[in-house]
Design a protein around this motif. Structure first.
Motif, PDB file in Angstrom:
ATOM      1  N   GLU A  70     -53.289 -93.507  57.220  1.00 46.36           N
ATOM      2  CA  GLU A  70     -53.660 -92.618  57.301  1.00 46.36           C
ATOM      3  C   GLU A  70     -53.283 -92.115  58.546  1.00 46.36           C
ATOM      4  OE1 GLU A  70     -57.278 -90.536  55.843  1.00 46.36           O
ATOM      5  OE2 GLU A  70     -55.512 -90.455  54.183  1.00 46.36           O
ATOM      6  N   VAL A  71     -52.040 -91.100  59.121  1.00 52.26           N
ATOM      7  CA  VAL A  71     -51.614 -91.411  59.955  1.00 52.26           C
ATOM      8  C   VAL A  71     -52.034 -89.721  61.444  1.00 52.26           C
ATOM      9  CG1 VAL A  71     -49.436 -91.068  61.806  1.00 52.26           C
ATOM     10  CG2 VAL A  71     -49.856 -92.767  59.894  1.00 52.26           C
ATOM     11  N   ARG A  72     -52.508 -89.128  62.453  1.00 56.21           N
ATOM     12  CA  ARG A  72     -53.081 -88.100  62.279  1.00 56.21           C
ATOM     13  C   ARG A  72     -52.072 -87.663  63.468  1.00 56.21           C
ATOM     14  NH1 ARG A  72     -59.369 -87.901  63.186  1.00 56.21           N
ATOM     15  NH2 ARG A  72     -59.882 -86.298  61.724  1.00 56.21           N
ATOM     16  N   ALA A  73     -51.380 -86.407  62.454  1.00 56.80           N
ATOM     17  CA  ALA A  73     -50.552 -85.943  63.419  1.00 56.80           C
ATOM     18  C   ALA A  73     -50.673 -84.769  64.554  1.00 56.80           C
ATOM     19  CB  ALA A  73     -49.462 -85.573  62.539  1.00 56.80           C
ATOM     20  N   LEU A  74     -51.934 -83.970  64.399  1.00 56.60           N
ATOM     21  CA  LEU A  74     -53.210 -83.270  64.480  1.00 56.60           C
ATOM     22  C   LEU A  74     -54.058 -83.041  64.399  1.00 56.60           C
ATOM     23  CD1 LEU A  74     -51.034 -79.366  64.111  1.00 56.60           C
ATOM     24  CD2 LEU A  74     -51.037 -81.501  66.079  1.00 56.60           C
ATOM     25  N   CYS A  75     -55.101 -83.170  65.554  1.00 57.12           N
ATOM     26  CA  CYS A  75     -56.433 -83.428  65.314  1.00 57.12           C
ATOM     27  C   CYS A  75     -56.996 -82.238  66.327  1.00 57.12           C
ATOM     28  CB  CYS A  75     -56.781 -84.905  66.041  1.00 57.12           C
ATOM     29  SG  CYS A  75     -58.846 -85.551  65.665  1.00 57.12           S
ATOM     30  N   ASP A  76     -58.167 -81.927  65.776  1.00 53.65           N
ATOM     31  CA  ASP A  76     -58.486 -80.318  66.613  1.00 53.65           C
ATOM     32  C   ASP A  76     -57.894 -79.781  67.564  1.00 53.65           C
ATOM     33  OD1 ASP A  76     -60.921 -80.453  64.987  1.00 53.65           O
ATOM     34  OD2 ASP A  76     -62.272 -82.404  66.700  1.00 53.65           O
ATOM     35  N   VAL A  77     -56.860 -79.026  66.606  1.00 55.32           N
ATOM     36  CA  VAL A  77     -56.213 -78.459  67.706  1.00 55.32           C
ATOM     37  C   VAL A  77     -55.959 -77.038  68.029  1.00 55.32           C
ATOM     38  CG1 VAL A  77     -53.383 -77.789  68.742  1.00 55.32           C
ATOM     39  CG2 VAL A  77     -53.978 -80.614  67.905  1.00 55.32           C
ATOM     40  N   SER A  78     -56.119 -76.113  69.372  1.00 57.48           N
ATOM     41  CA  SER A  78     -56.967 -74.450  68.697  1.00 57.48           C
ATOM     42  C   SER A  78     -56.305 -74.183  69.270  1.00 57.48           C
ATOM     43  CB  SER A  78     -58.232 -74.054  69.051  1.00 57.48           C
ATOM     44  OG  SER A  78     -59.396 -75.110  68.028  1.00 57.48           O
ATOM     45  N   PHE A  79     -55.636 -72.593  69.817  1.00 58.84           N
ATOM     46  CA  PHE A  79     -54.662 -71.883  70.741  1.00 58.84           C
ATOM     47  C   PHE A  79     -54.950 -70.779  70.114  1.00 58.84           C
ATOM     48  CE2 PHE A  79     -51.687 -74.624  68.541  1.00 58.84           C
ATOM     49  CZ  PHE A  79     -50.689 -73.193  68.057  1.00 58.84           C
TER      50      PHE A  79
END
Lengths: 265, 331
Positions: free
Chosen positions: B34-43
């Protein structure tokens, strides 16, 4: 209504683009046309070989089997001209990630990929196949009855839906496994079995070719309809089968889109 | 205009060690990771903003753009663009956005770009006169009039990118997702594409989200940057503020008419580059005036300039030694 007009215009533009692409390289255009006719001739060889030794196979006389072959060739020309090029377009799009651009357009993605490419020279193939059908009925000594012809044409529609649905299922697989070149070869190879009347096959193979990969519904039944030999129960089975496959294909396609991972930049 | 909350995207990728034996083994048994490309990104991004996505290769920038444009489904988290959830692929949403990818093209390879434009006009159901007017305006702005009738495969990379922009903007989108739009272009072409994007943003009020290999693109176009590293958002704000925070110093570059006396340079500041008749000093911002005055008084200076440290260097330091965006610098 506006939506329908939009899609009609889209289809026209896609076909125009395919035609423009086809005539862009003149040599290739003529070569493909000649090849189309060559392959049609090749299609007839196995039949000629078999019937040179016997009068009938599984209850089918030579001209009757020729109706199946003619019908098979008509479908194959549609497959080669209208379905396979788009299939290749999608498979390549999935692998290279260029399907992104299709998915970003405000039109149904299934419609867009299904109409992405046509090979216009296949019209020669199509006309040649009609000639085979006409010759078969000439050998039989009678033309199909008007009613049979109507049922035959309706089943032609069903056959197209089946073919297209199976193809959508193949494409949907490509979203998951990415490289499906061999799967499309397998598809075309199995489809090749459709040149024989379904009665030639026995047991499990016959069941598979009727229900799983419904070759019978695609070629034998329509040919039987033209020959006035199809029961209404079988016609109904073909119609229901076509609708069922279309519904399954649409469902699977929608699910598959979610699995699309695009390709990295 | 754009709102992302706790965006996560995980890919399942097939991994195997190199070698034939391992390749054969992977046919029978596949190992997935499993590769996490994005993690908890908020904007949040306001209408009309120009925002740059920065980060090393594989940081998750392109994944973010693809989720925002509806191509990929986030594993968790939510995103809206305008009033739409991108993944619904609503017609109104697709009319509102565009995605330009420097590494992929939508132009039909064997046909002239004009054919692609005609196709997009039909796809977006644009009235002919309106589409013609937009096309003419874009073509004139990018000065590609004579090119649009030539087969795409005969165009140069820069010419193709300009045509890509016309194809992507024909429907006058209000949100532009630009994924490395200047990749592979020469310096002057980069500047023209940048200039074009800025003018489009200023004249239409469109929101622009950009990723680029070239820090100059981001510096010139985007007052605000979002830095993503290993899938995590590590900075969101003004680019200059970030620069000052990481490197609160200026660079003084001096050219000499003759060799300066030994030791003189070191007394002025930290020498970061030196050749026979040229030197660059790193000096704290507050001491620049004093240092310049001293240099002019003590050294045989023929030319002097004061600049910020290069952005590549700043990003490299910020991201812990990894070259920013692959560390490719424009010439």
């Amino acid at each position: 209504m506006r939506r329908l007009r939009h899609y009609a215009r889209l289809l026209a533009v896609q076909m125009r683009t395919s035609l423009t692409l086809a005539v862009q390289y003149r040599f290739d255009f003529f070569l493909e046309g000649a090849l189309a006719l060559f392959w049609l001739a090749i299609t007839l060889i196995p039949l000629l070989v078999v019937y040179s030794r016997r009068e009938s196979v599984a209850g089918w006389s030579f001209p009757e089997a020729l109706v199946v072959v003619g019908w098979f060739s008509v479908l194959k020309s549609v497959l080669d001209g209208g379905v396979t090029p788009s299939l290749n377009f999608v498979v390549e799009g999935v692998r290279k990630g260029t399907l992104d651009f299709v998915l970003l357009k405000p039109a149904d993605a299934q419609f867009l990929v299904s109409t992405a490419r046509f090979e216009p020279w296949r019209i020669l193939d199509f006309l040649g196949s009609i000639a085979v059908l006409v010759y078969a009925f000439h050998r039989l000594g009678h033309a199909p009855r008007a009613g049979d012809l109507m049922v035959g044409l309706a089943l032609f529609g069903v056959a197209l839906i089946l073919l297209y649905s199976l193809w959508i299922l193949v494409v949907s697989v490509s979203f998951r496994v990415v490289k499906v070149d061999n799967l499309s070869y397998l598809f075309i190879s199995i489809f090749d079995a459709g040149r024989w009347p379904i009665d030639v096959f026995k047991g499990a193979l016959r069941l598979i070719f009727t229900v799983v990969f419904p070759l019978a519904l695609m070629t034998t039944y329509p040919a039987q309809a033209l020959l006035g030999k199809l029961t209404s129960a079988h016609a109904l089975l073909a119609g229901t089968g076509g609708l069922a496959f279309a519904a399954i294909a649409r469902f699977v396609w929608k699910r598959a889109l979610r699995a699309y991972t695009s390709a990295s930049s | 205009m754009i709102r992302a909350r706790k965006l996560c995207k995980t890919y399942r990728v097939h991994r195997r060690p190199p070698g034939l034996l391992e390749a054969l083994r992977s046919v029978v048994r596949r190992r997935y990771e499993e590769v996490r490309a994005l993690c908890d990104v908020s904007f949040d991004i306001a209408p009309g903003e120009r925002v740059g996505f920065l980060g090393p290769n594989g940081a998750g920038k392109t994944t973010a753009l693809k989720i925002l444009s509806g191509l990929l489904y986030p594993t968790s988290g939510s995103v809206t663009v305008g009033d739409f959830v991108p993944q619904d692929r609503r017609t109104e949403f697709l009319h509102m956005i565009t995605l330009v990818m420097g590494q992929k093209q939508q132009l039909l390879w064997d046909l002239p770009p004009a054919e692609t434009f005609a196709m997009n006009r039909a796809l977006f159901d644009l009235p002919r006169d309106e589409a013609d007017a937009t096309q003419k305006e874009l073509v004139d702005l990018l000065e590609i009039g004579p090119l649009i009738g030539k087969p795409t495969r005969q165009l140069s990379l820069g010419e193709r990118m300009k045509c890509e922009l016309v194809a992507a903007l024909l429907h006058r989108p209000r949100v532009l997702f630009l994924d490395e739009p200047t990749i592979g272009l020469d310096v002057s072409m980069q500047a023209r594409v940048r200039d074009f994007i800025r003018r489009y943003n200023e004249s239409t009020g469109a929101t622009v989200l950009l990723t680029s290999h070239y820090m100059e693109d981001v510096a010139a176009l985007c007052p605000r940057v979002i830095v993503i590293d290993k899938g995590h958002l590590v900075y969101d704000g003004d680019l200059r503020t970030l620069a000052r925070r990481i490197r609160p110093e200026k660079r003084i570059t001096m050219h000499f008419s003759s060799l300066p006396a030994p030791g003189e340079l070191d007394r002025l500041g930290n020498c970061v580059a030196r050749s026979e008749l040229q030197a660059t000093l790193a000096v704290p911002a507050a001491q620049v005036t004093e240092a310049v005055r001293a240099a002019l008084g003590r050294l045989p200076i023929s030319d002097i300039s004061v600049e910020d440290p290069p952005l590549e260097e700043i990003m490299q330091e910020f991201l812990g030694g990894q070259p920013a965006n692959g560390g490719v610098r424009s010439a």
